[in-house]
Design a protein around this motif. Structure first.
Motif, PDB file in Angstrom:
ATOM      1  N   PRO A  61       9.933  -6.208 -22.117  1.00 14.91           N
ATOM      2  CA  PRO A  61       9.231  -7.124 -21.214  1.00 14.91           C
ATOM      3  C   PRO A  61       8.033  -6.425 -20.571  1.00 14.91           C
ATOM      4  O   PRO A  61       8.078  -5.217 -20.316  1.00 14.91           O
ATOM      5  N   LEU A  62       6.981  -7.163 -20.346  1.00 14.50           N
ATOM      6  CA  LEU A  62       5.812  -6.650 -19.619  1.00 14.50           C
ATOM      7  C   LEU A  62       5.523  -7.632 -18.495  1.00 14.50           C
ATOM      8  O   LEU A  62       4.988  -8.716 -18.715  1.00 14.50           O
ATOM      9  N   HIS A  63       5.950  -7.251 -17.288  1.00 18.21           N
ATOM     10  CA  HIS A  63       5.791  -8.116 -16.124  1.00 18.21           C
ATOM     11  C   HIS A  63       4.448  -7.856 -15.458  1.00 18.21           C
ATOM     12  O   HIS A  63       3.953  -6.742 -15.442  1.00 18.21           O
ATOM     13  N   HIS A  64       3.894  -8.914 -14.893  1.00 17.36           N
ATOM     14  CA  HIS A  64       2.646  -8.817 -14.141  1.00 17.36           C
ATOM     15  C   HIS A  64       3.015  -8.665 -12.679  1.00 17.36           C
ATOM     16  O   HIS A  64       3.695  -9.515 -12.118  1.00 17.36           O
ATOM     17  N   GLY A  65       2.569  -7.576 -12.051  1.00 15.41           N
ATOM     18  CA  GLY A  65       2.907  -7.324 -10.654  1.00 15.41           C
ATOM     19  C   GLY A  65       1.667  -7.333  -9.779  1.00 15.41           C
ATOM     20  O   GLY A  65       0.973  -6.327  -9.692  1.00 15.41           O
ATOM     21  N   PRO A  66       1.358  -8.462  -9.151  1.00 18.25           N
ATOM     22  CA  PRO A  66       0.183  -8.486  -8.279  1.00 18.25           C
ATOM     23  C   PRO A  66       0.374  -7.633  -7.040  1.00 18.25           C
ATOM     24  O   PRO A  66       1.501  -7.332  -6.648  1.00 18.25           O
ATOM     25  N   THR A  67      -0.704  -7.259  -6.426  1.00 13.80           N
ATOM     26  CA  THR A  67      -0.666  -6.423  -5.227  1.00 13.80           C
ATOM     27  C   THR A  67      -0.055  -7.179  -4.051  1.00 13.80           C
ATOM     28  O   THR A  67      -0.208  -8.396  -3.931  1.00 13.80           O
ATOM     29  N   ALA A  68       0.617  -6.433  -3.197  1.00 11.36           N
ATOM     30  CA  ALA A  68       1.139  -6.988  -1.946  1.00 11.36           C
ATOM     31  C   ALA A  68       0.084  -6.909  -0.847  1.00 11.36           C
ATOM     32  O   ALA A  68       0.284  -7.394   0.257  1.00 11.36           O
ATOM     33  N   GLY A  69      -1.048  -6.279  -1.139  1.00 12.05           N
ATOM     34  CA  GLY A  69      -2.137  -6.164  -0.175  1.00 12.05           C
ATOM     35  C   GLY A  69      -2.009  -4.935   0.707  1.00 12.05           C
ATOM     36  O   GLY A  69      -0.986  -4.241   0.703  1.00 12.05           O
ATOM     37  N   GLY A  70      -3.065  -4.648   1.434  1.00 13.41           N
ATOM     38  CA  GLY A  70      -3.072  -3.519   2.353  1.00 13.41           C
ATOM     39  C   GLY A  70      -3.664  -2.262   1.742  1.00 13.41           C
ATOM     40  O   GLY A  70      -3.886  -2.167   0.531  1.00 13.41           O
ATOM     41  N   THR A  71      -3.916  -1.299   2.593  1.00 15.07           N
ATOM     42  CA  THR A  71      -4.572  -0.056   2.188  1.00 15.07           C
ATOM     43  C   THR A  71      -3.748   0.747   1.192  1.00 15.07           C
ATOM     44  O   THR A  71      -4.280   1.257   0.204  1.00 15.07           O
ATOM     45  N   ALA A  72      -2.459   0.862   1.427  1.00 21.52           N
ATOM     46  CA  ALA A  72      -1.613   1.649   0.523  1.00 21.52           C
ATOM     47  C   ALA A  72      -1.601   1.047  -0.882  1.00 21.52           C
ATOM     48  O   ALA A  72      -1.688   1.773  -1.872  1.00 21.52           O
TER      49      ALA A  72
ATOM     50  N   ARG B 129      -3.967  -0.909  -2.195  1.00 27.84           N
ATOM     51  CA  ARG B 129      -5.301  -0.746  -2.781  1.00 27.84           C
ATOM     52  C   ARG B 129      -5.450   0.669  -3.346  1.00 27.84           C
ATOM     53  O   ARG B 129      -5.933   0.853  -4.453  1.00 27.84           O
ATOM     54  N   THR B 130      -4.976   1.651  -2.599  1.00 33.79           N
ATOM     55  CA  THR B 130      -5.042   3.038  -3.062  1.00 33.79           C
ATOM     56  C   THR B 130      -4.188   3.230  -4.309  1.00 33.79           C
ATOM     57  O   THR B 130      -4.608   3.863  -5.279  1.00 33.79           O
ATOM     58  N   ARG B 131      -2.986   2.657  -4.314  1.00 34.41           N
ATOM     59  CA  ARG B 131      -2.091   2.781  -5.469  1.00 34.41           C
ATOM     60  C   ARG B 131      -2.732   2.186  -6.725  1.00 34.41           C
ATOM     61  O   ARG B 131      -2.770   2.821  -7.778  1.00 34.41           O
ATOM     62  N   TYR B 132      -3.275   0.973  -6.619  1.00 33.09           N
ATOM     63  CA  TYR B 132      -3.881   0.332  -7.786  1.00 33.09           C
ATOM     64  C   TYR B 132      -5.176   1.023  -8.196  1.00 33.09           C
ATOM     65  O   TYR B 132      -5.481   1.133  -9.389  1.00 33.09           O
ATOM     66  N   TYR B 133      -5.934   1.503  -7.239  1.00 28.04           N
ATOM     67  CA  TYR B 133      -7.158   2.260  -7.533  1.00 28.04           C
ATOM     68  C   TYR B 133      -6.798   3.490  -8.373  1.00 28.04           C
ATOM     69  O   TYR B 133      -7.401   3.752  -9.418  1.00 28.04           O
ATOM     70  N   ASP B 134      -5.795   4.243  -7.912  1.00 26.56           N
ATOM     71  CA  ASP B 134      -5.367   5.451  -8.629  1.00 26.56           C
ATOM     72  C   ASP B 134      -4.786   5.115 -10.005  1.00 26.56           C
ATOM     73  O   ASP B 134      -5.058   5.800 -10.990  1.00 26.56           O
ATOM     74  N   GLN B 135      -3.970   4.059 -10.082  1.00 28.72           N
ATOM     75  CA  GLN B 135      -3.406   3.643 -11.368  1.00 28.72           C
ATOM     76  C   GLN B 135      -4.502   3.249 -12.345  1.00 28.72           C
ATOM     77  O   GLN B 135      -4.429   3.552 -13.535  1.00 28.72           O
TER      78      GLN B 135
END
Length: 183
Positions: free
Chosen positions: A94-105, A107-113
């Motif tokens: 399975p490949l699930h789509h996980g949208p952001t929960a928002g917030g600085t942490a 944004r930083t996590r997705y930026y780094d990923q």
């Protein structure tokens, strides 16, 4: 590892989204819904397949570009194809789509990923990701989130430079009219 030499890549390369023989193909729908050319939509679809390979094989969470995410969102609406055929028969997981929960942490996590996804892309595909589909992390997470999808049938879209030029011309015209009225 050369991604394109793997069994997963062969399955992805051979895979077509949606019902066979559809009069309105997935790529055509992707182009229409995003106001892209057919050629650009086809390129995004190829990049979506590369993203899916990375999501399965890179060894870390992969984050798509906005264009690739649009392909993924649309693919998810083909739910029977996505869950009954693509995940079990092509990805074998399975490949699930996980949208952001928002917030600085987040944004930083997705930026780094995303930055890690771009590095893995180059390592596994032997070339940098195309910038017109995979912009840099700053563009993806700082500039692009400011955009809005609009229906051009409902609004007049004027490029920023032209709008400034028109505003300046109107201001000069108004000043001229005021000067004439005073004299």
């Amino acid at each position: 590892m050369d991604a394109e030499q793997t069994d997963l890549w062969q399955r992805l390369a051979d895979y077509e989204i949606g019902p066979p023989g559809a009069a309105f193909t997935f790529a055509q729908r992707l182009a229409r819904e995003n106001r892209w050319s057919g050629e650009y939509a086809a390129r995004v679809l190829s990049e979506y397949k590369r993203f899916c390979w990375l999501a399965c094989e890179a060894g870390h969470e992969a984050t798509p570009s906005d264009a690739v995410d649009q392909a993924w969102h649309l693919h998810l609406t083909y739910s029977r194809d996505y869950w009954d055929r693509f995940c079990p028969q092509i990805l074998l997981m399975p490949l699930h789509h996980g949208p952001t929960a928002g917030g600085t942490a987040e944004r930083t996590r997705y930026y780094d990923q995303y930055a890690q996804t771009l590095a893995s892309y180059e390592a596994h595909f032997g070339e940098p990701a195309p910038l017109d589909i995979w912009p840099g992390a700053r563009r993806r997470f700082v500039v692009d989130p400011l955009n809005a999808r609009v229906n051009p049938a409902d609004v007049l879209i004027v490029p920023r430079g032209l709008a400034y030029g028109l505003a300046l011309a109107i201001a000069i015209l108004m000043l001229g009219l005021v000067a004439l009225a005073i004299t």
